[in-house]
Enzyme design. Structure first.
Site, PDB file in Angstrom:
ATOM      1  N   GLY A   3      39.038  37.347  21.676  1.00 26.24           N
ATOM      2  CA  GLY A   3      39.465  36.063  22.217  1.00 26.24           C
ATOM      3  C   GLY A   3      40.939  36.156  22.552  1.00 26.24           C
ATOM      4  NE  ARG A  25      39.873  37.302  29.016  1.00 27.11           N
ATOM      5  CZ  ARG A  25      40.961  38.063  28.928  1.00 27.11           C
ATOM      6  NH1 ARG A  25      40.844  39.375  28.934  1.00 27.11           N
ATOM      7  NH2 ARG A  25      42.162  37.537  28.835  1.00 27.11           N
ATOM      8  CG  ASP A  52      37.846  42.785  25.954  1.00 25.98           C
ATOM      9  OD1 ASP A  52      37.230  43.857  25.863  1.00 25.98           O
ATOM     10  OD2 ASP A  52      39.037  42.659  25.633  1.00 25.98           O
ATOM     11  CG  ASN A  53      40.651  44.432  29.002  1.00 28.93           C
ATOM     12  OD1 ASN A  53      41.009  43.373  28.486  1.00 28.93           O
ATOM     13  ND2 ASN A  53      40.902  45.602  28.458  1.00 28.93           N
TER      14      ASN A  53
END
Length: 493
Positions: free
Chosen positions: A90, A183, A256-257
């Site tokens: 997060g 994302r 997550d990127n």
């Protein structure tokens, strides 16, 4: 242009249920000051650039003041890191401060990176340092200048707050601007926690605010979500083609990127190719080479497959597989277009693959500077190609193989109908003279650590128009020194 207090906000993400994030205020930095402001990003927000010189601007974005329109929220997401699912992710050092609405109806996320601890900090201090802030600030400007979709950075601010990494560094904040910070990991979080109603809500949110044309498919809801997945695949394929064409390595392509809008996102241990090396690993922490330059196309597909799995409550598996099968052809199409532009080829011929193969083998065998090879090639008239090897002597240790390739290239150009002047103009618009080499970023960082921010601003100017000539900064287009090719950059960067 508007002042900060005149900005209009439409904070749609904060209206979503609390499972999507946590509202929390940034933690103040001591004795803050402005490092650099990007006037072009001020224009995107319709913000008067002179606002950056005010105490209110500095205090606002370092947690020392408040703006009524802001509604800070740390976003919750998860993701696959180096192939392993991590549920404890997060915004651990960032906050979505608010969403600015322009007079044209465009909506821009204003995100503060380095704002202090959040519920997702995982024992971290929630801070950013000047070094990493400068790297992301310049990288986002460089990618935008190259015409590649990216998040933006409005400004860097620093402070006297100590932050402890390998050494004591200055606590800093980066003001990141993006169309959205959603994302792949946002959808993975909701899927793996079995929050399927919220998963559908987020997909609907994404469609409403970023792909409103898909709302026309309301009569057939499953196809609407399949169409959304197709759109994300297409945007991702185009982004990867852009990266490969300019020699950009992201370094940490965790899910997550990965942006659902195909934006280059979360600049950490990135690097632009100096010597052409297909297996270039820019991230010193990437021991297996998972995110090497030549692995990026396949990793993007892996990540899209992970996203497809997260979408499985909304889309039939057959439709997910059908969509994923479109990735490779789209990537090849986008990449082919980019590379033809770099060589000034308007026509697409079967023999071109052999020309490209010979060229890449040549570049790899002699570790030729990727950017300068193409830029040099884009200045040579067709009739002079076979006699142009002296212009490449600084790049090649042996020009015999180059001479042969130049002959093949000249013969290929004979099959083109465009005039030579048009070709060269096209090539110079496709082959940058300036890229953000790691050693240049490092030099700017070292000066900034001493309180001299001039090189940051100079690079910002040059990288904003990398296809143009900048005679006063010609040294920024030179071959890098050997030590500059050996810099180690890790996830902590």
């Amino acid at each position: 242009m508007r002042t900060l207090t005149e900005l209009k906000f439409n904070n749609t993400y904060s209206e979503l249920p609390s499972v999507f994030g946590t509202q929390i205020n940034p933690q103040p930095l001591a004795d803050p000051f402005l490092v650099s402001i990007n006037p072009g990003i001020c224009d995107l927000l319709e913000l008067d650039v002179s606002e950056a010189s005010t105490d209110f601007f500095v205090d606002l974005f370092t947690g020392n003041d408040e703006l009524p329109g802001f509604c800070p929220i740390a976003m919750k997401y998860t993701g696959h890191q180096f192939g392993q699912y991590n549920p404890d992710l997060g915004d651990g050092r960032g906050l979505l401060m608010g969403e600015v609405l322009t007079s044209q109806g465009n909506k821009w996320d204003v995100h503060l990176k380095g704002s202090g601890t959040t519920p997702y900090s995982r024992q971290g201090d929630g801070r950013a340092v000047l070094r990493s802030s400068i790297r992301e600030y310049l990288a986002s400007a460089a990618m935008h200048g190259l015409g590649i979709r990216t998040t933006h950075a409005l400004a860097i601010l620093s402070s006297a707050t100590p932050v402890y990494r390998e050494q004591v560094e200055r606590g800093s904040t980066l003001i990141r601007i993006a169309e959205s910070h959603l994302r792949f990991g946002h959808f993975e979080y909701l899927f793996y926690t079995s929050q399927h109603a919220e998963l559908k809500l987020l997909a609907d949110y994404l469609i409403k605010h970023h792909f409103p044309d898909l709302l026309k498919q309301e009569e057939n809801v499953p196809n609407r979500y399949a169409a959304l997945f197709h759109r994300i695949i297409s945007l991702t394929a185009e982004m990867i083609a852009d990266w490969q064409s300019v020699g950009f390595a992201h370094g940490v392509m965790n899910t997550d990127n990965m942006s659902v809008l195909g934006l280059t996102f979360d600049y950490g241990p990135y690097g632009f190719l100096d010597d052409y090396n297909p297996g270039f690993i820019c991230n010193h922490s990437d021991y297996s080479g998972r995110y090497a330059f030549n692995q990026q196309p396949s990793i993007a597909l892996w990540n899209l497959s992970a996203l497809g799995y997260a979408f499985s409550p909304l889309i039939d598996k057959a439709l997910i597989d059908e969509a994923l099968n479109t990735y490779q052809p789209q990537l090849q199409q986008y990449y082919s277009q980019k590379m033809r532009s770099k060589l000034g080829l308007a026509e697409k011929l079967e023999q071109d693959s052999a020309l490209y193969s010979e060229m890449f083998s040549l570049l790899a065998s002699q570790a030729v500077d990727y950017t300068l090879f193409f830029r040099t090639l884009s200045t040579i008239p067709k009739d002079a190609l076979t006699d142009s090897t002296p212009q490449f002597e600084e790049l090649f240790t042996c020009t015999a193989a180059l001479s042969q390739w130049l002959q093949h290239y000249a013969e290929r150009l004979e099959l083109e109908s465009a005039d030579d002047q048009t070709r060269l103009k096209q090539m110079q618009a496709a082959n940058p003279k300036y890229i953000l080499r790691n050693y240049l970023a490092q030099q700017a960082i070292e000066l900034a650590d001493k309180g001299d921010f001039s090189m940051v601003d100079q690079l910002l100017l040059v990288l904003g128009s990398p296809y143009s000539e900048h005679p006063e900064y010609e040294n920024y287009a030179a071959l890098p020194p050997q030590w500059g090719k050996e810099l180690e950059v890790s996830c902590s960067s």
